[in-house]
Scaffold this active site. Structure first.
Site, short mmCIF file in Angstrom:
data_model
loop_
_atom_site.label_atom_id
_atom_site.label_comp_id
_atom_site.label_asym_id
_atom_site.label_seq_id
_atom_site.Cartn_x
_atom_site.Cartn_y
_atom_site.Cartn_z
N LYS A 75 -4.40 -6.79 3.46
CA LYS A 75 -4.44 -5.66 2.52
C LYS A 75 -5.88 -5.35 2.10
O LYS A 75 -6.26 -4.18 1.97
CB LYS A 75 -3.58 -5.95 1.29
CG LYS A 75 -3.65 -4.86 0.21
CD LYS A 75 -3.27 -3.48 0.77
CE LYS A 75 -3.03 -2.40 -0.26
NZ LYS A 75 -4.01 -2.18 -1.26
N SER A 119 0.82 -1.21 0.00
CA SER A 119 0.00 0.00 0.00
C SER A 119 0.86 1.26 0.00
O SER A 119 1.94 1.28 0.56
CB SER A 119 -0.91 0.02 1.22
OG SER A 119 -1.66 1.23 1.21
N HIS A 133 -7.42 -3.49 4.83
CA HIS A 133 -6.82 -2.14 4.78
C HIS A 133 -7.63 -1.27 3.82
O HIS A 133 -8.00 -0.14 4.13
CB HIS A 133 -5.36 -2.22 4.35
CG HIS A 133 -4.78 -0.91 3.89
ND1 HIS A 133 -5.06 -0.37 2.66
CD2 HIS A 133 -3.98 -0.01 4.50
CE1 HIS A 133 -4.45 0.81 2.54
NE2 HIS A 133 -3.78 1.05 3.64
N ASN A 134 -7.92 -1.81 2.67
CA ASN A 134 -8.67 -1.04 1.67
C ASN A 134 -10.10 -0.77 2.12
O ASN A 134 -10.65 0.29 1.86
CB ASN A 134 -8.65 -1.75 0.32
CG ASN A 134 -7.33 -1.57 -0.41
OD1 ASN A 134 -6.29 -1.37 0.23
ND2 ASN A 134 -7.35 -1.65 -1.72
N GLU A 153 -9.90 1.95 4.35
CA GLU A 153 -9.63 3.14 3.51
C GLU A 153 -10.95 3.72 2.96
O GLU A 153 -11.16 4.93 2.98
CB GLU A 153 -8.70 2.70 2.37
CG GLU A 153 -8.44 3.71 1.26
CD GLU A 153 -7.58 3.09 0.14
OE1 GLU A 153 -6.49 2.58 0.43
OE2 GLU A 153 -8.02 3.11 -1.03
C1 6PG Z 1 -3.28 1.38 -1.59
C2 6PG Z 1 -4.65 1.54 -2.25
C3 6PG Z 1 -4.71 0.93 -3.61
C4 6PG Z 1 -6.07 0.96 -4.29
C5 6PG Z 1 -6.73 2.28 -4.39
C6 6PG Z 1 -7.97 2.32 -5.26
O1 6PG Z 1 -3.28 0.81 -0.52
O2 6PG Z 1 -2.27 1.84 -2.12
O3 6PG Z 1 -5.59 0.89 -1.47
O4 6PG Z 1 -4.32 -0.41 -3.46
O5 6PG Z 1 -5.86 0.51 -5.58
O6 6PG Z 1 -7.00 2.79 -3.16
O7 6PG Z 1 -9.05 1.63 -4.73
P1 6PG Z 1 -10.51 1.87 -5.33
O8 6PG Z 1 -10.36 2.15 -6.80
O9 6PG Z 1 -11.30 0.66 -5.09
O10 6PG Z 1 -11.04 3.09 -4.62
#
Ligand code: 6PG
Length: 475
Positions: free
Chosen positions: A182, A128, A185-186, A189
């Site tokens: 991960k 990430s 994590h997303n 996010e």
């Molecule tokens: C990271 C991000 C990455 C992810 C984007 C887009 O940890 O660097 O999570 O892996 O690709 O955040 O996610 P979405 O397109 O689903 O919003």
């Protein structure tokens, strides 16, 4: 001389990772399906370290010292399988294939099992931090065999973000553990971003301009909300659109997209039976924002307050929104970490939650001051939920009046706050002495004889609803 580690797939993430490795003194074998990308990397960045470019997969594999360490940075799904299929016959026992993409953890489990049959290690790894992170220090979440980590870990740790002298990289657990972590994590996010969006919506409904809201986020970023996403929120809100001269955010189409990791988090949580309601609301909020048919039909037809928040004391309101944001964020972390714990039990991964929080302190998209506190709390002792960690109990206790005020204000003024509300509902659900789930059980028993438990006796019980309404015990 032979390369220490290789990267195949040299789109931005792959080539930035290769450069990061080279900059840290590793000799890096590089390969891409079309050689132009490899050449471009060498031409533009060859001076940053030692690269060993290859045109063919066979040469690429031959350029690596043993056990070979190969990071695959291609699109998740079919392309990843294609690269693995090509690599496997060329590899030898003990070699390590790392998948650094956003793969689904079930795919990772399948691939790991398959490569294990060939005597190979397959390491599904969360990475990430976006493009900049890959180059300057990402957070790295490797899974796979513990044995593979001995050969791979020190290299990954050397290129990861460092916080207080500690690398944001650690072994997460066997097979799919790294990609699972991960994925969550997303999911977190998504929730973090939804809360930020709700906070901004409330601030603007209270009359703050985008630039004023940017100042608020900048201020928040110097306190307990200190995090990467809050920092870039100020940056985005401050951006002026060249075409209109107004804030850029006002001309961006209000339909949030997604590539799927948030959806996977929720799908998996449903299977595991973990209520990650804040993450689910965030995924649904994105879907709903893009539902032009329903929004088009409802706009101007459904009645309600006009989204104006009237505040007497602006500073107090801003502080309240900050507290609602912090509290909701804590709930999202509690839910996500609980999901990891449940999956860890289910798949026997033995993931250490304190370590997860520790390697999220830097490098990744959700990096935040709060994560140091969370990591310390989990390290201090086993927690049934983050919510009962001593510093969190008092933090939520201090902020909850503000949290409730903000949600009430959103409801009465017609500003939707699905993230904040679902977080508070979870908080109140989990602290409740009794839940109306008792009535749900009664209803299920009434129409379907599904039985219920009793608080005073063990066993399954059924009331003869269409008979004499006495209670019977079912075997
Ligand atoms: C990271 C991000 C990455 C992810 C984007 C887009 O940890 O660097 O999570 O892996 O690709 O955040 O996610 P979405 O397109 O689903 O919003």
């Amino acid at each position: 001389s032979l390369a220490t580690i290789g990267v195949t797939g040299l789109a931005v993430m792959g080539s930035n990772l290769a450069r990061n490795l080279a900059r840290h003194g590793h000799t890096v074998a590089v390969h891409n399906r079309s050689n132009a990308k490899t050449q471009a990397l060498i031409e533009q960045h060859g001076s940053e370290g030692t690269f060993v470019p290859s045109e063919s997969t066979a040469d690429f594999v031959a350029s690596l010292e043993r056990p070979r360490r190969i990071i695959v940075m291609v699109k998740a799904g079919g392309p990843t399988d294609a690269v693995i299929d090509e690599l496997v016959p060329l590899l030898e026992e003990g070699d390590i294939v790392v998948d650094g993409g956003n793969a689904h953890f079930e795919d990772t489990r399948r691939r790991e099992a398959r490569l294990r049959e060939h005597g190979l290690h397959f390491v599904g790894t969360g990475i990430s931090g976006g493009e900049v992170g890959a180059l300057e220090g990402p957070s790295i979440m490797p899974g796979g065999s513990k044995e593979s980590y001995a050969a791979l870990g020190p290299i990954l740790e050397s290129i990861a973000a460092q916080v207080d002298g500690e690398p944001c990289c650690a072994w997460m657990g066997p097979d799919g553990a790294g990609h699972f972590v991960k994925m969550v994590h997303n999911g977190i996010e998504y929730a973090d971003m939804q809360f930020i969006a709700e906070a901004y919506d409330l601030l603007s409904a209270a009359g703050l301009t985008a630039a004023e809201a940017a100042d608020v986020f900048r201020e928040w970023n110097s306190g307990e909300l200190d995090s990467f996403l809050i920092e870039i929120t100020a940056e985005v809100l401050d951006q002026v659109d060249a075409a209109t001269g107004g804030p850029l955010v006002d001309v961006i189409v209000d339909a949030a997209e997604q590539k799927g990791t948030g959806r996977w988090t929720v799908q998996t949580a449903l299977e595991l039976g973990v209520p990650v309601s804040t993450i689910a609301e965030s995924v649904f909020a994105r879907s709903g924002s893009g539902d032009t048919d329903v929004r088009g039909a409802a706009r101007g037809v459904l009645t309600g307050p006009n989204r104006t928040v009237t505040v007497e004391d602006r500073q107090r309101f801003v502080d309240d929104v900050r507290d609602a944001l912090w509290s909701s964020k804590v709930v999202a972390y509690a839910q996500g970490l609980e999901q990891i714990r449940k999956a860890s039990d289910e798949y026997v991964w033995d993931v250490d939650i304190a370590t997860v929080a520790r390697i999220w302190r830097g490098g990744c998209i959700i990096r935040a001051r709060l994560l140091a506190q969370i990591s310390d709390e989990y390290a201090a002792g086993r927690l049934a939920t983050l919510l009962v960690a001593p510093s969190i109990v008092s933090g939520l206790g201090d902020r909850q009046d503000a949290w409730r005020r903000v949600i009430a204000l959103g409801a009465t003024s017609g500003v939707p706050v699905p993230g904040f509300s679902s977080a508070l509902a979870y908080y109140d659900t989990m602290r409740a002495e009794r839940l109306p789930a008792a009535l749900v059980q009664g209803l299920r028993d009434n129409f379907g004889a599904h039985t219920y438990g009793r608080i005073d006796r063990d066993g399954a019980f059924h009331t003869l609803w269409s008979g004499d309404r006495t209670e019977v015990t079912t075997p």
